[in-house]
Scaffold this active site. Structure first.
Site, PDB file in Angstrom:
ATOM      1  N   ASP A 192       0.825  -0.659  -0.325  1.00 20.21           N
ATOM      2  CA  ASP A 192      -0.124   0.105   0.223  1.00 20.21           C
ATOM      3  C   ASP A 192       0.593   1.353  -0.032  1.00 20.21           C
ATOM      4  O   ASP A 192       2.068   1.854  -0.675  1.00 20.21           O
ATOM      5  CB  ASP A 192      -1.216  -0.088   1.053  1.00 20.21           C
ATOM      6  CG  ASP A 192      -2.800   0.139   0.857  1.00 20.21           C
ATOM      7  OD1 ASP A 192      -2.137   2.002   0.334  1.00 20.21           O
ATOM      8  OD2 ASP A 192      -3.452  -0.130   0.964  1.00 20.21           O
ATOM      9  N   HIS A 265      -3.650   6.507   2.940  1.00 17.08           N
ATOM     10  CA  HIS A 265      -4.528   4.928   2.706  1.00 17.08           C
ATOM     11  C   HIS A 265      -3.860   3.654   3.746  1.00 17.08           C
ATOM     12  O   HIS A 265      -4.789   2.855   3.528  1.00 17.08           O
ATOM     13  CB  HIS A 265      -4.258   4.581   0.874  1.00 17.08           C
ATOM     14  CG  HIS A 265      -5.345   3.472   0.261  1.00 17.08           C
ATOM     15  ND1 HIS A 265      -4.660   2.559   0.327  1.00 17.08           N
ATOM     16  CD2 HIS A 265      -6.067   3.786  -0.055  1.00 17.08           C
ATOM     17  CE1 HIS A 265      -5.202   2.320  -0.589  1.00 17.08           C
ATOM     18  NE2 HIS A 265      -6.579   2.560  -0.701  1.00 17.08           N
ATOM     19  N   SER A 627     -11.585  -0.608  -0.852  1.00 14.54           N
ATOM     20  CA  SER A 627      -9.953  -0.844  -0.875  1.00 14.54           C
ATOM     21  C   SER A 627     -10.177  -1.341   1.164  1.00 14.54           C
ATOM     22  O   SER A 627      -9.480  -1.763   1.328  1.00 14.54           O
ATOM     23  CB  SER A 627      -9.182   0.106  -0.625  1.00 14.54           C
ATOM     24  OG  SER A 627      -8.505   0.917  -1.712  1.00 14.54           O
TER      25      SER A 627
END
Ligand code: NAG
Length: 847
Positions: A192, A265, A627
């Site tokens: 990620d 994220h 996600s």
């Protein structure tokens, strides 16, 4: 030495691989390759991945070197060797062999000229990433020992940013809390944007000590914002991979040459999978409850290969996966995907990433991937292969409600996530347009409240300001952050945000607001407030306000309400049918596979995160996407593997998908948000193309009774059923054996026909994983245009050597049709186990 190393010339290249570097070599960081600058004057170059003909380490069967031990799965031996916490000689030897082999080919091809290598892969892929001209790439592809040349392409975080949909605010799975302590000793690899190592969700302080984990062979890169000590036992490994990104806009001062997350994220997804239990979620000083990862005791191995603003590049992602598997992660969580099916091979299943992931599965690592955010349209999934578990995003029944009480005692309901106005008193209301003062910026709409300068502070101070959520909030430059700043700067008592009829239908995604506030997502409620305001606000002929007679107080909007509405597939969640090639032909493989919460999910955030401006400077953020759904599944998989250490990736996936819910607890079928002519999504019964097996059910997954087992050779056989033996051999280094079967033969917990002609037979074998024998009865719902029968329909399955049962399903088209239709096979056990297998058929012909 970093995996991101770029060597100048082949001969200078130190022998390195993901394996050797991890444990044996001292730091060998070559000068952060600026060498490619010299080439930039020449013809345009790009990063290409070049795959060679020999097997990568994971597929290696011990034959080439004449080494003893051609065990069926080399990876088994390899893993066992590593229980002794050192690299086996076998792996080292084969690794050295591969490196030599790679160098030979490239020297042969390039001579001793410069050949700029971006990565060397040996683990999941035997190949390199090179910086080449198109001409060089084309010529290299013809080399007899090269099986594949794939140009780099971009991949993206699977989060959604714009509130282009409505839906009720949704669920925080993590607040239901996974069983604490579960997941102990499991390692979840997260590829990620990196991680914020200082976040309380990842602190080891105050936790039961995280001892060393001998099976882990990875390490931690140290760099800007990621000092020594950032790996604390909870974070057990942290690396970054930017060699391809360097050719695509990587800037060390923006993107950090370290595992530090500058985006948010990666910190968010890591916390959902394995964040500490019970960490208070505090945003703007308000407490929104507490967050927990699904597997709070699992360890995190972080592989940064995506970057704020620019996304990621597939050579970096593959390097990250290669490293993760070499390091010994148990689960690999990928909240990323391409924007469309990658080209370059005859099928989506043969693309370089998917073959690398197949090899990860061979090394016994379950791969969980976001299905994509291309919904609600058909064929938008961007996670393709049957060996990968692809996750759809669900919307649960949490809402953030609030009310405003008017001076006439009328109460209007709206959306909260903001505190109440101070005290019990009523405050005068003032419409933003009525508070405008002369010298404003004419480019700003006065109703949007985007700049305090536009308004007369003396007039607004102490009042509730009415602003308008206009088209510009959805598609233009107006932001909720600016709104809050305006309210604070004007010292207003609070803000009531009405919706412009342009965006009526509630295209408003709730975010926590730092000032007393209420939002009215519907025109009807907005108009009620405005009518009240207009009735009690007296103006003179020039429009000057004489009396502010409209008053109100805003309630406390910080608490969650559960509406008991049915769980829904989020509008943005990518839908099947799955595609098998670049031309969007349909595959006989179901995607997505399972659904997990993915709408407005609270998770850890880095204060420097740029992914969502609503949470700049915050420690937690509430964001949406497949996600966000993916790490829920990765966390549950870690708990399952902790409970059943011997289970294969297929078994783990089977347990989660066959026990998923297709109805809510009131027996109402789950729904899917689908496109509609108005702003509210059409809610229709969810199909397997929306949610796969259904909504993840933690408790049921922990005790499925039966599983569908499949392994590497089954997947290769599946590939052989759709591609030429030559292609399959090139991609997997494994020969197609025997009669080519059909794609539908693969023993997965779903049955999918892209094109059913007449009658087809589908074998499936279940394995009893319960400790005792059980009698199962199969029941099947039939679709309007096909029928299924099972033989046998009733069976008793034993334990030990009698723990398998093969069932032959017969699927018969009863009506020619091009419409998708669906059925469900249910296995009901006498001891209470229930598993379900979705059946999906697109084209049906009678003969
Ligand atoms: C990298 O980013 C910094 C900070 O935004 C900027 O000042 C610099 O010009 C950038 N460098 C390049 C090469 O783009």
């Amino acid at each position: 030495m970093r995996a991101s190393e770029v060597a100048r010339g082949w001969r200078m290249q130190t022998v390195w691989t993901v394996l050797v570097v991890a444990l044996w070599l001292p730091s060998l960081i070559t000068s952060e390759a600026k060498s490619y600058e010299a080439t930039e004057a020449g013809p345009k170059k790009d990063v290409y991945m070049v795959v060679f003909d020999q097997m990568p380490i994971v597929t290696y069967n011990g034959k080439i070197l004449g080494l003893r031990g051609t065990s069926k799965y080399f990876s088994e031996r390899w893993r066992k060797a590593h229980k002794r916490a050192h690299i086996s000689d076998l792996v080292k030897k084969y690794n050295a062999y591969l490196v030599k082999h790679q160098d030979q080919i490239l020297t042969e091809f390039f001579g001793y000229e410069d050949c700029e290598k971006v990565y060397r892969y040996t683990h999941l892929v035997n190949g390199v990433a090179l910086f080449l001209t198109a001409d060089e790439a084309e010529r290299l592809a013809k080399h007899p020992r090269v099986v594949r040349v794939q140009k780099s392409y971009k991949v993206f975080k699977s989060t959604v940013h714009t509130p282009e949909y409505l839906g009720l605010p949704k669920g925080v799975w993590s607040q239901c809390g996974g069983p604490t302590g579960a997941g102990e000793g499991m390692i979840i690899g997260i590829v990620d944007t990196g991680i914020d190592p200082t976040h309380p969700s990842f602190t080891a302080r105050g936790q039961k000590p995280y001892g060393p984990l001998r099976k882990f062979r990875g390490r931690c890169d140290v760099g800007p914002g990621f000092p020594r000590g950032s790996c604390n036992g909870k974070i057990i490994g942290a690396r970054f991979f930017n060699a391809a990104a360097k050719k695509g806009g990587f800037n060390a001062s923006l993107h950090f040459a370290s595992p530090l997350d500058g985006d948010g994220h990666g910190t968010h997804t890591a916390s959902t999978a394995a964040g500490n239990h019970g960490v208070p979620v505090i945003v703007n000083g308000a407490n929104y409850g507490s967050a927990s990862g699904v597997a709070p005791r699992a360890r995190l191995a972080v592989y940064k290969a995506l970057f704020r603003f620019i996304g990621g590049f597939i050579p970096d992602v593959i390097a990250a996966c290669d490293q993760a598997v070499a390091d010994g992660v148990d689960i690999l969580s990928l909240s990323l995907g391409p924007n469309s099916p990658p080209g370059g091979s005859s099928s989506t299943f043969l693309n370089v990433l998917d073959i690398a992931l197949l090899n990860a599965v061979k090394a016994n690592v379950l791969v969980v991937q976001a299905a994509g955010n291309g919904g609600p349209y058909a064929k938008t999934v961007t996670s393709f292969s049957p060996w990968v578990l692809s996750v759809a995003a669900g919307v649960d029944d949490r809402t953030f409600r609030n009310t405003i009480t008017l001076g006439n005692r009328q109460i209007i309901k709206g959306t909260g996530l903001a505190p109440a106005t101070r005290g019990a008193g009523l405050y005068p209301l003032i419409l933003a347009q009525d508070a405008v003062q002369g010298s404003g910026d004419p480019s700003l709409s006065p109703s949007d409240c985007q700049s305090p300068k536009l308004y007369n502070k003396l007039l607004v101070r102490g009042k509730i300001l009415i602003c308008t959520y206009s088209f510009d909030y959805v598609y233009g430059g107006s932001t909720m952050q600016q709104l809050v700043k305006t309210v604070q700067s004007l010292e207003a008592a609070g803000v009531a945000l009405v919706v412009d009829s342009d965006v009526s239908g509630g295209k408003y995604e709730p975010i926590p607001l730092a000032v007393p506030a209420i939002v009215f997502p519907t025109s009807a409620d907005s108009n009620t407030l405005l009518a009240y305001y207009n009735r009690y606000t007296k103006k003179d002929r020039s429009g000057k306000i004489l009396t502010f007679g409209a008053t109100a107080k805003i309630g406390n909007g910080l608490t969650v309400t559960y509406t008991r509405s049915v769980q829904q597939v989020a509008l943005f969640s990518s839908r099947g049918p799955n595609v098998k090639d670049f031309n969007f032909n349909e595959a006989d493989i179901l995607k997505p596979n399972v659904m997990a919460p993915g709408y407005l999910i609270w998770g850890a955030w880095t204060p420097i995160g740029t992914d969502n401006p609503a949470f700049t400077g915050q420690r937690f953020a509430m964001i949406s996407g497949t996600s966000m759904a993916t790490p829920h599944v990765a966390g549950l998989a870690a708990m399952l593997k902790w409970k059943y250490p011997k289970w294969s990736p297929a078994a783990l996936a089977s347990a989660m998908t066959t026990t998923a819910d297709v109805e809510d607890r009131f027996k109402r079928p789950l729904l899917a948000q689908n496109p509609s002519p108005d702003a509210y999504p059409l809610l229709e019964k969810a199909t397997p193309f929306d949610m796969g097996g259904g909504a993840l059910n933690i408790n049921a997954a922990m005790n499925p009774g039966l599983i569908f087992e499949a392994g590497y050779l089954n997947y290769v056989r599946f590939l052989c059923s759709m591609s030429t033996p030559r292609e399959v051999l090139g991609a997997t280094k494994t020969a197609c054996a025997g009669v080519a079967g059909k794609p539908t033969d693969l023993n997965i917990p779903s049955i999918t026909f892209a094109n059913l002609v007449g009658t087809a037979h589908v074998p499936r074998t279940v394995t009893n994983v319960a400790p005792i024998a059980e009698k199962y009865t199969i029941s099947i719902t039939n679709a309007p245009d096909f029928v299924i029968t099972a033989n046998p329909a009733v069976f008793t399955i034993g334990v030990g050597v009698r723990n398998k049962q093969t069932i032959l399903f017969t699927v018969r088209a009863t009506k020619a049709s091009q419409a998708s239709s669906f059925a469900r096979i249910t296995f009901t056990g006498s001891l209470g186990h229930v598993i379900r297998v979705p059946v999906s058929v697109v084209n049906k012909r009678l003969r």
